[in-house]
Design a protein around this motif. Structure first.
Motif, mmCIF file in Angstrom:
data_model
loop_
_atom_site.group_PDB
_atom_site.id
_atom_site.type_symbol
_atom_site.label_atom_id
_atom_site.label_comp_id
_atom_site.label_asym_id
_atom_site.label_seq_id
_atom_site.Cartn_x
_atom_site.Cartn_y
_atom_site.Cartn_z
ATOM 1 N N ALA A 418 44.665 65.941 37.671
ATOM 2 C CA ALA A 418 46.041 66.276 38.009
ATOM 3 C C ALA A 418 46.872 66.461 36.747
ATOM 4 N N GLN A 419 48.064 67.055 36.913
ATOM 5 C CA GLN A 419 48.943 67.244 35.755
ATOM 6 C C GLN A 419 49.369 65.914 35.172
ATOM 7 N N ASP A 420 49.642 64.955 36.043
ATOM 8 C CA ASP A 420 50.077 63.632 35.608
ATOM 9 C C ASP A 420 48.933 62.660 35.847
ATOM 10 N N ASP A 421 48.276 62.239 34.767
ATOM 11 C CA ASP A 421 47.100 61.377 34.892
ATOM 12 C C ASP A 421 47.539 59.941 35.179
ATOM 13 N N ALA A 427 46.344 48.385 33.437
ATOM 14 C CA ALA A 427 46.023 47.380 32.421
ATOM 15 C C ALA A 427 44.599 47.531 31.903
ATOM 16 N N ALA A 428 43.776 48.318 32.599
ATOM 17 C CA ALA A 428 42.389 48.518 32.168
ATOM 18 C C ALA A 428 42.357 49.369 30.901
ATOM 19 N N THR A 429 41.334 49.175 30.105
ATOM 20 C CA THR A 429 41.189 49.940 28.869
ATOM 21 C C THR A 429 40.296 51.150 29.114
ATOM 22 N N PRO A 430 40.376 52.172 28.260
ATOM 23 C CA PRO A 430 39.457 53.307 28.394
ATOM 24 C C PRO A 430 37.992 52.876 28.383
ATOM 25 N N ARG A 431 37.649 51.895 27.532
ATOM 26 C CA ARG A 431 36.262 51.439 27.468
ATOM 27 C C ARG A 431 35.822 50.852 28.811
ATOM 28 N N THR A 432 36.694 50.023 29.402
ATOM 29 C CA THR A 432 36.355 49.387 30.674
ATOM 30 C C THR A 432 36.213 50.420 31.785
ATOM 31 N N LEU A 433 37.162 51.341 31.887
ATOM 32 C CA LEU A 433 37.102 52.357 32.938
ATOM 33 C C LEU A 433 35.848 53.213 32.804
ATOM 34 N N TYR A 434 35.511 53.553 31.590
ATOM 35 C CA TYR A 434 34.338 54.409 31.365
ATOM 36 C C TYR A 434 33.051 53.658 31.678
ATOM 37 N N ASP A 453 42.020 53.439 20.188
ATOM 38 C CA ASP A 453 42.549 53.443 21.553
ATOM 39 C C ASP A 453 41.553 52.935 22.586
ATOM 40 N N LEU A 454 40.323 52.639 22.187
ATOM 41 C CA LEU A 454 39.286 52.255 23.141
ATOM 42 C C LEU A 454 39.660 51.020 23.956
ATOM 43 N N ASP A 455 40.335 50.082 23.325
ATOM 44 C CA ASP A 455 40.624 48.812 23.991
ATOM 45 C C ASP A 455 42.116 48.590 24.228
ATOM 46 N N ARG A 456 42.881 49.672 24.228
ATOM 47 C CA ARG A 456 44.299 49.583 24.597
ATOM 48 C C ARG A 456 44.443 49.839 26.098
ATOM 49 N N PRO A 457 45.413 49.214 26.771
ATOM 50 C CA PRO A 457 45.626 49.504 28.195
ATOM 51 C C PRO A 457 45.966 50.979 28.390
ATOM 52 N N VAL A 458 45.383 51.614 29.401
ATOM 53 C CA VAL A 458 45.649 53.048 29.608
ATOM 54 C C VAL A 458 47.129 53.282 29.913
ATOM 55 N N GLY A 459 47.788 52.286 30.495
ATOM 56 C CA GLY A 459 49.205 52.436 30.783
ATOM 57 C C GLY A 459 50.059 52.515 29.535
ATOM 58 N N ALA A 460 49.512 52.080 28.391
ATOM 59 C CA ALA A 460 50.266 52.109 27.134
ATOM 60 C C ALA A 460 49.954 53.351 26.309
ATOM 61 N N LEU A 461 49.053 54.190 26.780
ATOM 62 C CA LEU A 461 48.667 55.387 26.035
ATOM 63 C C LEU A 461 49.659 56.516 26.278
ATOM 64 N N SER A 462 49.683 57.475 25.353
ATOM 65 C CA SER A 462 50.543 58.644 25.514
ATOM 66 C C SER A 462 49.975 59.563 26.584
ATOM 67 N N VAL A 463 50.760 60.564 26.974
ATOM 68 C CA VAL A 463 50.317 61.519 27.994
ATOM 69 C C VAL A 463 49.033 62.214 27.544
ATOM 70 N N GLY A 464 48.998 62.650 26.286
ATOM 71 C CA GLY A 464 47.809 63.325 25.781
ATOM 72 C C GLY A 464 46.598 62.415 25.728
ATOM 73 N N ARG A 468 42.896 62.661 27.884
ATOM 74 C CA ARG A 468 41.560 62.579 27.306
ATOM 75 C C ARG A 468 40.693 61.551 28.048
ATOM 76 N N VAL A 469 41.295 60.437 28.432
ATOM 77 C CA VAL A 469 40.554 59.430 29.200
ATOM 78 C C VAL A 469 40.130 60.012 30.550
#
Length: 532
Positions: A418-421, A427-434, A453-464, A468-469
């Motif tokens: 979707a346009q808005d991911d 609170a999950a991290t990219p590593r955990t979700l993957y 960024d692997l272990d940062r919460p996805v909610g704290a990541l930028s739109v870009g 990528r996640v």
């Protein structure tokens, strides 16, 4: 008045303890139009602000023309300023120069007045001052602002309108150095084409940061890639030519990297095998013939020496290569669709993923018919509000139409970008979700998520970063049908190229809704143009 170059020497910039720019050198001569590309956060906007003098470097220096213009997110106008005020300021120097020329021309006696007249004339010619008022009307019309009341204050305009007014002022003023940060945002295709023509006509320096690949291709004479990993060049590599030439150079660079890595791996394997060789594996290790022991000893010592030297050389070379190995190129994006269940239900066709009939979503979408093959490619275009995102939501099964039907192949698995991911667990991290997907390829090897960024919460990541996640999760659990809504938004041009290549190779069905002009220009497949 000779035109001046824009020059940066050994620029360094920190934000906190993070070094954004590290020893950047850049020179842009008048008549050159440089495009800045790179991943989000690479420092493009920071570099523009340093070049313009809107920010101070932590090291290095910039030499710039006196007359410089910067278009960026923070517009240099007060909310109470009117559109007319902005245009008047843009026209001020041209009008003052024409008045000065008129005043001086009444009496050209004396060397001082002649010199003053010559200087004013040169500057007026540089600004094309005689055409400034007509140019203002042309620019306002070209940017879709012709009907905008000049008495309106900027505070009453939308964000897109304010950005276009600021861009108009710069195009009218024609500064000696023009620095633009994402200038095609908020512009339709006609307005972007107008800006492209205007920039190609400017005699001075132009530096532009943009994700718009067609714009970079139409405008730029050089592309500068801000790549922090390229420490040999201070994180900046310059490519001659427009975006097409840059794209070709990057692909050749990738091919050379892959060949060099493969060659080194082959050499390492050969050296390890050579280093493991022992004298006992060589022919002289056979028992000596009768009454030939003396000859055997002399020959054996010579062979032993040769073998030892060969093993020693192999070990030394092996140590050198292992100390400085060529990094494995990151895996290219790839979508591997699983096998689709054979069509057995009544009415199912073996070559069709889904079929849509007489679908109506009141106020948002009306479509009579759509048949999508199991390996089909469909590009959905149309203006905002035409129903592109609505159609993808219907195809994904996330939105039920008020009437009509959508028939999906039995067992069809659908993936929607979707346009808005959004993520169910911010609170999950990219590593955990993957890792939850059970994918075999480690996330870091995809090159989509930076190590920090692997272990940062996805909610704290930028739109870009979230985009990528989301792409990584689609690659990890590939569907039979990929639905992508503005997939190149918030991606660097290089990653957008890689994504489009992956979509061309994807074995399943792909539906893309996009405004991206480059994607539309290079699309190979069916098209569906929705209208409001």
């Amino acid at each position: 008045m000779p035109a001046q170059s824009l020059t940066a020497v050994d620029l360094v910039k920190f934000f906190g303890d993070r070094r954004v720019l590290d020893g950047v050198d850049l020179t842009v001569a008048p008549g050159r139009r440089v495009g800045l590309v790179g991943e989000n956060g690479a420092g493009k906007s920071t570099l523009l602000r340093l070049l313009a003098g809107a920010d101070t470097p932590d090291g290095g220096a910039v030499t710039r023309p006196d007359d410089i213009g910067l278009l960026h997110q923070e517009l240099p106008y007060a909310p109470g300023d009117t559109v007319g005020d902005v245009l008047a300021e843009a026209l001020r120097e041209s009008r003052e120069l024409l008045a000065r020329l008129d005043e001086l021309s009444t009496d050209l006696t004396g060397e001082q007045r002649l010199d003053a007249y010559a200087a004013a004339l040169a500057r007026a010619e540089q600004l094309d001052a005689w055409d400034a008022d007509r140019r203002a009307e042309l620019v306002m019309h070209g940017l879709g602002l012709a009907d905008l009341d000049h008495g309106r204050t900027l505070g009453t305009l939308s964000g897109g309108q304010r950005s276009r007014v600021a861009l108009a002022a710069l195009l009218v003023r024609r500064p000696a150095a023009l620095l633009l940060d994402e200038p095609t945002n908020h512009l339709d295709d006609e307005a972007v084409a107008f800006v492209e023509r205007q920039l190609r006509q400017l005699p001075g320096v132009v530096v532009v940061a943009s994700h718009d690949r067609v714009f970079l291709d139409e405008v730029c004479t050089d592309i500068v890639d801000l790549d922090p990993s390229d420490t040999a060049h201070g994180g900046l590599v310059r490519y001659g030519g427009a975006y097409t030439q840059y794209q070709h150079a990057k692909r050749e660079q990738r091919a050379r990297w892959e060949r060099a890595f493969a060659d080194q791996q082959a050499e390492l394997a050969a050296l390890r095998q050579s280093a493991a060789t022992t004298a006992r594996q060589v022919a002289y290790g056979r028992p000596p013939r009768d009454r030939n022991k003396m000859s055997y000893d002399r020959h054996g010592e010579r062979v032993q020496s040769q073998v030892s030297r060969r093993v020693r050389n192999a070990e030394q070379r092996l140590a050198v290569l292992e100390r400085d190995p060529i990094r494995r190129p990151p895996a290219l994006l790839s979508f591997q669709a699983p096998a689709l269940t054979s069509a057995t239900a009544e009415g199912e066709r073996a070559d069709t993923a889904l079929a849509l009939r007489d679908v109506h979503v009141p106020g948002r979408l009306r479509l009579d018919r759509l048949d999508l093959p199991a390996d089909g490619r469909l590009l959905v275009t149309g203006p905002n509000g035409a129903g592109k995102s609505t159609l993808l939501a219907v195809l994904a099964g996330r939105l039920r139409p008020a009437s009509g039907s959508v028939t999906r192949r039995r067992g069809l698995r659908v993936g929607l970008l979707a346009q808005d991911d959004r993520f169910d667990d911010p609170a999950a991290t990219p590593r955990t979700l993957y890792e939850r997907t059970g994918a075999d390829v480690p996330l870091i090897e995809l090159g989509l998520v930076a190590p920090r960024d692997l272990d940062r919460p996805v909610g704290a990541l930028s739109v870009g970063q979230r985009r990528r996640v989301a792409l990584a999760l689609l690659i990890a659990d590939p569907p039979h049908l990929l639905l992508l809504d503005e997939p190149t938004n918030h991606l660097s041009p290089a990653l957008a190229d890689e994504l489009e290549d992956a979509l061309r190779r994807a074995p399943g069905a792909v539906v893309v809704a996009s405004h991206d002009r480059w994607l539309r220009r290079t699309w190979q497949g069916r098209r569906l143009d929705l209208v409001c």
